[in-house]
Motif scaffolding. Structure first.
Motif, PDB file in Angstrom:
ATOM      1  N   ARG A 289       0.844  -1.181   0.000  1.00 39.13           N
ATOM      2  CA  ARG A 289       0.000   0.000   0.000  1.00 39.13           C
ATOM      3  C   ARG A 289       0.887   1.241   0.000  1.00 39.13           C
ATOM      4  O   ARG A 289       1.985   1.227   0.556  1.00 39.13           O
ATOM      5  N   ALA A 290       0.401   2.286  -0.630  1.00 38.57           N
ATOM      6  CA  ALA A 290       1.153   3.540  -0.674  1.00 38.57           C
ATOM      7  C   ALA A 290       0.509   4.541   0.271  1.00 38.57           C
ATOM      8  O   ALA A 290      -0.676   4.848   0.126  1.00 38.57           O
ATOM      9  N   GLU A 291       1.277   5.021   1.218  1.00 37.80           N
ATOM     10  CA  GLU A 291       0.767   6.014   2.170  1.00 37.80           C
ATOM     11  C   GLU A 291       0.846   7.394   1.537  1.00 37.80           C
ATOM     12  O   GLU A 291       1.916   7.973   1.400  1.00 37.80           O
ATOM     13  N   MET A 292      -0.305   7.902   1.153  1.00 41.29           N
ATOM     14  CA  MET A 292      -0.396   9.178   0.464  1.00 41.29           C
ATOM     15  C   MET A 292      -0.673  10.287   1.485  1.00 41.29           C
ATOM     16  O   MET A 292      -1.490  10.114   2.388  1.00 41.29           O
ATOM     17  N   SER A 293       0.009  11.413   1.363  1.00 41.43           N
ATOM     18  CA  SER A 293      -0.211  12.525   2.282  1.00 41.43           C
ATOM     19  C   SER A 293      -1.622  13.086   2.121  1.00 41.43           C
ATOM     20  O   SER A 293      -2.230  12.986   1.051  1.00 41.43           O
ATOM     21  N   GLY A 294      -2.118  13.694   3.187  1.00 46.47           N
ATOM     22  CA  GLY A 294      -3.436  14.323   3.121  1.00 46.47           C
ATOM     23  C   GLY A 294      -3.492  15.418   2.080  1.00 46.47           C
ATOM     24  O   GLY A 294      -4.518  15.607   1.416  1.00 46.47           O
ATOM     25  N   GLU A 295      -2.398  16.130   1.929  1.00 49.00           N
ATOM     26  CA  GLU A 295      -2.356  17.216   0.944  1.00 49.00           C
ATOM     27  C   GLU A 295      -2.502  16.687  -0.473  1.00 49.00           C
ATOM     28  O   GLU A 295      -3.237  17.248  -1.300  1.00 49.00           O
ATOM     29  N   LEU A 296      -1.799  15.590  -0.762  1.00 43.90           N
ATOM     30  CA  LEU A 296      -1.881  15.012  -2.095  1.00 43.90           C
ATOM     31  C   LEU A 296      -3.279  14.451  -2.350  1.00 43.90           C
ATOM     32  O   LEU A 296      -3.847  14.642  -3.432  1.00 43.90           O
ATOM     33  N   LYS A 297      -3.861  13.772  -1.369  1.00 44.09           N
ATOM     34  CA  LYS A 297      -5.217  13.254  -1.520  1.00 44.09           C
ATOM     35  C   LYS A 297      -6.195  14.374  -1.866  1.00 44.09           C
ATOM     36  O   LYS A 297      -7.000  14.250  -2.793  1.00 44.09           O
ATOM     37  N   GLN A 298      -6.110  15.462  -1.116  1.00 44.24           N
ATOM     38  CA  GLN A 298      -7.027  16.570  -1.331  1.00 44.24           C
ATOM     39  C   GLN A 298      -6.824  17.191  -2.708  1.00 44.24           C
ATOM     40  O   GLN A 298      -7.790  17.525  -3.408  1.00 44.24           O
ATOM     41  N   ASN A 299      -5.569  17.316  -3.102  1.00 46.21           N
ATOM     42  CA  ASN A 299      -5.242  17.884  -4.410  1.00 46.21           C
ATOM     43  C   ASN A 299      -5.846  17.050  -5.536  1.00 46.21           C
ATOM     44  O   ASN A 299      -6.466  17.589  -6.471  1.00 46.21           O
ATOM     45  N   LEU A 300      -5.703  15.731  -5.446  1.00 46.01           N
ATOM     46  CA  LEU A 300      -6.219  14.848  -6.492  1.00 46.01           C
ATOM     47  C   LEU A 300      -7.742  14.872  -6.536  1.00 46.01           C
ATOM     48  O   LEU A 300      -8.345  14.919  -7.620  1.00 46.01           O
ATOM     49  N   GLN A 301      -8.365  14.837  -5.374  1.00 49.62           N
ATOM     50  CA  GLN A 301      -9.828  14.870  -5.338  1.00 49.62           C
ATOM     51  C   GLN A 301     -10.372  16.184  -5.878  1.00 49.62           C
ATOM     52  O   GLN A 301     -11.389  16.204  -6.580  1.00 49.62           O
ATOM     53  N   ASP A 302      -9.668  17.276  -5.583  1.00 52.78           N
ATOM     54  CA  ASP A 302     -10.090  18.575  -6.106  1.00 52.78           C
ATOM     55  C   ASP A 302      -9.995  18.608  -7.634  1.00 52.78           C
ATOM     56  O   ASP A 302     -10.880  19.141  -8.313  1.00 52.78           O
ATOM     57  N   LEU A 303      -8.919  18.026  -8.165  1.00 55.91           N
ATOM     58  CA  LEU A 303      -8.709  18.037  -9.604  1.00 55.91           C
ATOM     59  C   LEU A 303      -9.742  17.186 -10.348  1.00 55.91           C
ATOM     60  O   LEU A 303     -10.115  17.502 -11.478  1.00 55.91           O
TER      61      LEU A 303
END
Length: 326
Positions: A289-303
């Motif tokens: 599993r890849a531990e993704m930062s909260g910032e990256l998660k939010q960025n991708l969901q926003d995009l």
């Protein structure tokens, strides 16, 4: 055998990548008795497009300044017409087209219409965070086998482990951004404009995982082929083996040991895969599993949010059911 000459549709499969595309290409498109495969056919290496005409078509829809020859166009028309008369649909699959810029998408769509007339378009999509994680593991694996995807400047020479946030930053800086695939609503609208909304089908990868019988019934209804044969061909098939924690741990160990690192660098692709444990198909270790930062998660969901909302609203897809964030 059916005669499809009155409805000689050519089906174009656009991806996204990491949506079981290799499985569909190899086992469904390449094996179904009612399909004439124009490619991509992953088992046919080094060239998965078996005809000179489909090789030219692949380049024409991908490369900005490549023009397909008139002889290739005529060959494609003759072959697809003959396939229809023999009861088969023709399928051309190129999953990378889903990530092309909008202007290139339009040029490609116009070219397909010029060559084949009314095509039917198959789009397969995946929840953005899951897609990015899967693409990360694909690049991490490929990097160790000397396929850099433009990442050498960031990470040096393999063996090299990098996190998903580090990888995402590097591919973005190298102008190989995977977020172009998040324009799936734009793609759907663009092809619907060229070929009609009824000739565009959007299939959800998560439905394939959760409800494979429903997925194949719906897909084969669109393709107008036998669903039972399709399910038998694709049952329990996985063309790409997902990483477990074993190769991740081995990679980190080799990176930390100069002797093992040097041995790895001397190895060819097969030897490197063996050192990483990538040939252990029965590996009991947990899936990586890849531990993704909260910032990256939010960025991708926003995009991806606009595309998700539009597909829910305009195409009536139950994306919320499968974990998409709108």
């Amino acid at each position: 055998m059916r005669d499809r000459s009155n409805t000689p549709f050519v089906y174009i499969h656009l991806g996204m990548p990491k949506t079981a595309t290799t499985m569909l290409q190899q086992f469904l498109f390449g094996g179904h008795s009612e399909i004439y495969p124009l490619g991509k056919m992953p088992q046919m290496q080094p060239n998965p497009y078996p005809l000179m005409a489909t090789q030219e078509l692949s380049r024409a829809v991908q490369e900005k300044n490549f023009t397909i020859s008139e002889s290739a166009i005529q060959d494609l028309r003759v072959r697809t017409r003959a396939a229809a008369e023999n009861g088969k649909i023709s399928v051309f699959s190129k999953e990378g087209m889903s990530g092309a810029p909008a202007n290139k998408q339009g040029v490609s769509a116009d070219l397909l219409k010029e060559i084949f007339g009314t095509c039917r378009i198959l789009l397969t999509i995946r929840e953005p965070l899951s897609f990015i994680e899967a693409l990360y593991f694909q690049h991490l694996k490929a990097y160790q086998k000397e396929k850099s995807n433009g990442l050498n400047n960031a990470f040096g020479e393999a063996p090299r482990y990098f996190t998903i946030d580090e990888w995402f930053g590097a591919v973005t800086q190298a102008a190989r951004t995977p977020m172009t695939h998040f324009a799936f609503a734009n793609n759907a609208d663009l092809y619907a404009d060229r070929f009609g909304k009824d000739n565009v089908k959007i299939m959800i990868f998560e439905q394939l995982k959760a409800e494979p019988e429903v997925f194949f019934k719906e897909l084969c209804g669109f393709l107008d082929i036998d669903a039972r044969e399709a399910q038998e061909l694709c049952h329990d098939r996985s063309a790409n083996v997902r990483w477990t924690e074993t190769p991740i741990n081995r990679l980190k160990e080799m990176q930390a040991c100069p002797e093992k690192s040097a041995q790895f660098q001397r190895g060819d692709r097969k030897e490197r895969a063996s050192m990483l444990g990538l040939e252990m198909h029965d590996d009991p270790a947990p899936r990586a599993r890849a531990e993704m930062s909260g910032e990256l998660k939010q960025n991708l969901q926003d995009l991806a949010r606009d595309s998700v909302r539009r597909l829910e609203r305009d195409w009536h897809l139950p994306l919320y059911k499968y974990g998409y964030q709108s």
